[in-house]
Design a protein around this motif. Structure first.
Motif, PDB file in Angstrom:
ATOM      1  N   THR A  92       5.707   0.635 -18.469  1.00 38.11           N
ATOM      2  CA  THR A  92       4.332   0.820 -18.938  1.00 38.11           C
ATOM      3  C   THR A  92       3.696  -0.365 -19.663  1.00 38.11           C
ATOM      4  N   ASP A  93       4.408  -0.926 -20.617  1.00 41.10           N
ATOM      5  CA  ASP A  93       3.777  -1.954 -21.436  1.00 41.10           C
ATOM      6  C   ASP A  93       3.563  -3.276 -20.712  1.00 41.10           C
ATOM      7  N   THR A  94       4.291  -3.490 -19.636  1.00 38.05           N
ATOM      8  CA  THR A  94       4.257  -4.820 -19.048  1.00 38.05           C
ATOM      9  C   THR A  94       3.649  -4.886 -17.651  1.00 38.05           C
ATOM     10  N   PHE A  95       4.043  -3.936 -16.792  1.00 34.73           N
ATOM     11  CA  PHE A  95       3.576  -3.995 -15.404  1.00 34.73           C
ATOM     12  C   PHE A  95       3.113  -2.616 -14.938  1.00 34.73           C
ATOM     13  N   ALA A  96       2.055  -2.614 -14.133  1.00 36.36           N
ATOM     14  CA  ALA A  96       1.570  -1.369 -13.540  1.00 36.36           C
ATOM     15  C   ALA A  96       1.961  -1.342 -12.069  1.00 36.36           C
ATOM     16  N   LEU A  97       2.363  -0.174 -11.591  1.00 33.41           N
ATOM     17  CA  LEU A  97       2.762  -0.026 -10.193  1.00 33.41           C
ATOM     18  C   LEU A  97       1.744   0.836  -9.451  1.00 33.41           C
ATOM     19  N   VAL A  98       1.406   0.424  -8.238  1.00 32.14           N
ATOM     20  CA  VAL A  98       0.586   1.267  -7.375  1.00 32.14           C
ATOM     21  C   VAL A  98       1.356   1.446  -6.076  1.00 32.14           C
ATOM     22  N   ASP A  99       1.617   2.701  -5.729  1.00 29.07           N
ATOM     23  CA  ASP A  99       2.361   2.960  -4.499  1.00 29.07           C
ATOM     24  C   ASP A  99       1.483   2.634  -3.302  1.00 29.07           C
ATOM     25  N   GLN A 100       1.929   1.705  -2.486  1.00 29.33           N
ATOM     26  CA  GLN A 100       1.176   1.300  -1.298  1.00 29.33           C
ATOM     27  C   GLN A 100       1.966   1.592  -0.026  1.00 29.33           C
ATOM     28  N   THR A 101       3.031   2.401  -0.183  1.00 26.19           N
ATOM     29  CA  THR A 101       3.894   2.666   0.965  1.00 26.19           C
ATOM     30  C   THR A 101       3.100   3.258   2.128  1.00 26.19           C
ATOM     31  N   HIS A 102       2.123   4.097   1.796  1.00 23.84           N
ATOM     32  CA  HIS A 102       1.308   4.725   2.836  1.00 23.84           C
ATOM     33  C   HIS A 102       0.203   3.795   3.316  1.00 23.84           C
ATOM     34  N   GLY A 103      -0.128   2.786   2.533  1.00 23.60           N
ATOM     35  CA  GLY A 103      -1.318   1.973   2.800  1.00 23.60           C
ATOM     36  C   GLY A 103      -1.034   0.621   3.410  1.00 23.60           C
ATOM     37  N   ARG A 104       0.168   0.121   3.222  1.00 23.74           N
ATOM     38  CA  ARG A 104       0.511  -1.188   3.785  1.00 23.74           C
ATOM     39  C   ARG A 104       1.790  -1.070   4.584  1.00 23.74           C
ATOM     40  N   LEU A 105       1.751  -1.618   5.788  1.00 28.05           N
ATOM     41  CA  LEU A 105       2.890  -1.513   6.689  1.00 28.05           C
ATOM     42  C   LEU A 105       3.618  -2.831   6.788  1.00 28.05           C
ATOM     43  N   ARG A 106       4.886  -2.714   7.118  1.00 27.33           N
ATOM     44  CA  ARG A 106       5.684  -3.917   7.323  1.00 27.33           C
ATOM     45  C   ARG A 106       6.131  -3.978   8.767  1.00 27.33           C
ATOM     46  N   MET A 107       6.125  -5.186   9.306  1.00 28.31           N
ATOM     47  CA  MET A 107       6.704  -5.387  10.638  1.00 28.31           C
ATOM     48  C   MET A 107       7.392  -6.752  10.637  1.00 28.31           C
ATOM     49  N   VAL A 108       8.367  -6.874  11.495  1.00 27.75           N
ATOM     50  CA  VAL A 108       9.138  -8.114  11.524  1.00 27.75           C
ATOM     51  C   VAL A 108       9.006  -8.786  12.876  1.00 27.75           C
TER      52      VAL A 108
END
Ligand SMILES: [Zn+2]
Lengths: 182, 92
Positions: A92-108
């Motif tokens: 909490t005090d240092t970094f905020a997280l936003v879940d983007q698993t549904h919003g950003r995709l990975r491909m290789v």
């Protein structure tokens, strides 16, 4: 935090029909997580890695810088809402997280021709001596914004907004056409 | 325009990754300043031949606002800094 459960569904119509050729391969990364990490102006990557190692050692510390004080934290295992809330609470005090698993995709995109294929769309110099393994660049492939990370010698992971993933997938097939077999 | 811009965060990038907003205006006048001063600040822009300072947004990269010095005659860009570095204690 999420108000309703999200289904993690692949954005590609035929996710396994990756353009497999002798020298090029494109494959979606179907599992895992993508968290957007936001720090303040003074935050740095060493501090972030340290915090992650302490709070969530099981998830690894694969963080990719997108901007000053901002990273994408990715990993290969699924993270429950409960676990994410725990991690966020601990940071909490240092970094905020936003879940983007549904919003950003990975491909290789991998194979000996992967650099040549990507060079058709991005102006970032991906030469082996300038773009080391583990290095990332937030850039564009054609007109589609994407983060490019060199994950192995001839292997690049792309992070793209979900709604653009299908277009980028198609575009990469065209860019790789000369190397495809059959 | 020069086709490569050296973003202080991302390194050398093509201008296609950027959105140009325009001249870095004079510091914002006081709230009670004369109408003519405000008119100048809001509407009147110089069109210099030579060095020009502009806001550029790295929309296709780090998404930071930058201040770029560009020569309008030669299109050479010199100094590029993050816009947050312009903040001064006194200016409102
Ligand atoms: Zn940048």
């Amino acid at each position: 935090m999420r108000d309703y459960p999200l289904n993690n569904r692949c954005a590609f119509p035929h996710p396994d029909a990756s353009g497999a050729g002798a020298s090029i391969n494109l494959a979606p990364v179907k599992d895992g997580f993508v968290f957007h990490v936001l720090g303040d102006a003074k935050s740095d990557e060493a501090a972030l890695r340290q915090a992650l190692a302490k709070v969530a050692p099981e998830l690894g510390d694969d963080v990719r810088k997108s901007s000053p004080g901002q990273w994408f934290w990715v990993g290969s295992i699924a993270v429950s809402d409960v676990r994410l809330a725990e991690i966020q609470a601990a940071l909490t005090d240092t970094f905020a997280l936003v879940d983007q698993t549904h919003g950003r995709l990975r491909m290789v995109l991998s194979g000996p021709s992967s650099r040549t294929v990507l060079a058709k769309g991005t102006m970032v110099d991906l030469s082996t001596d300038l773009f080391a393994i583990g290095q990332s660049a937030m850039s564009q492939i054609g007109h589609i914004g994407a983060m490019i990370t060199r994950v192995e010698d001839d292997s690049f992971e792309l992070i793209v907004l979900r709604s653009f993933a299908g277009s980028l997938w198609d575009e990469l097939q065209h860019m790789a056409a000369e190397f495809l077999t059959g | 325009m020069s086709s490569l811009v050296k973003c202080p965060h991302c390194g050398l990038r093509p201008k296609e990754e950027f959105t140009v907003r325009g001249e870095v205006a004079t510091p914002r006048p006081d709230a009670g300043a004369e109408e003519a001063v405000w008119f100048d600040h809001v509407y009147l822009r110089d069109n210099p031949r030579g060095e020009h300072r502009e806001y550029w947004h790295h929309s296709g990269g780090c998404r930071r606002w930058l201040v770029l010095s560009r020569n309008t005659l030669t299109h050479e860009t010199s100094e590029v800094v993050d816009a947050s570095t312009l903040k001064t204690g006194g200016a409102a």
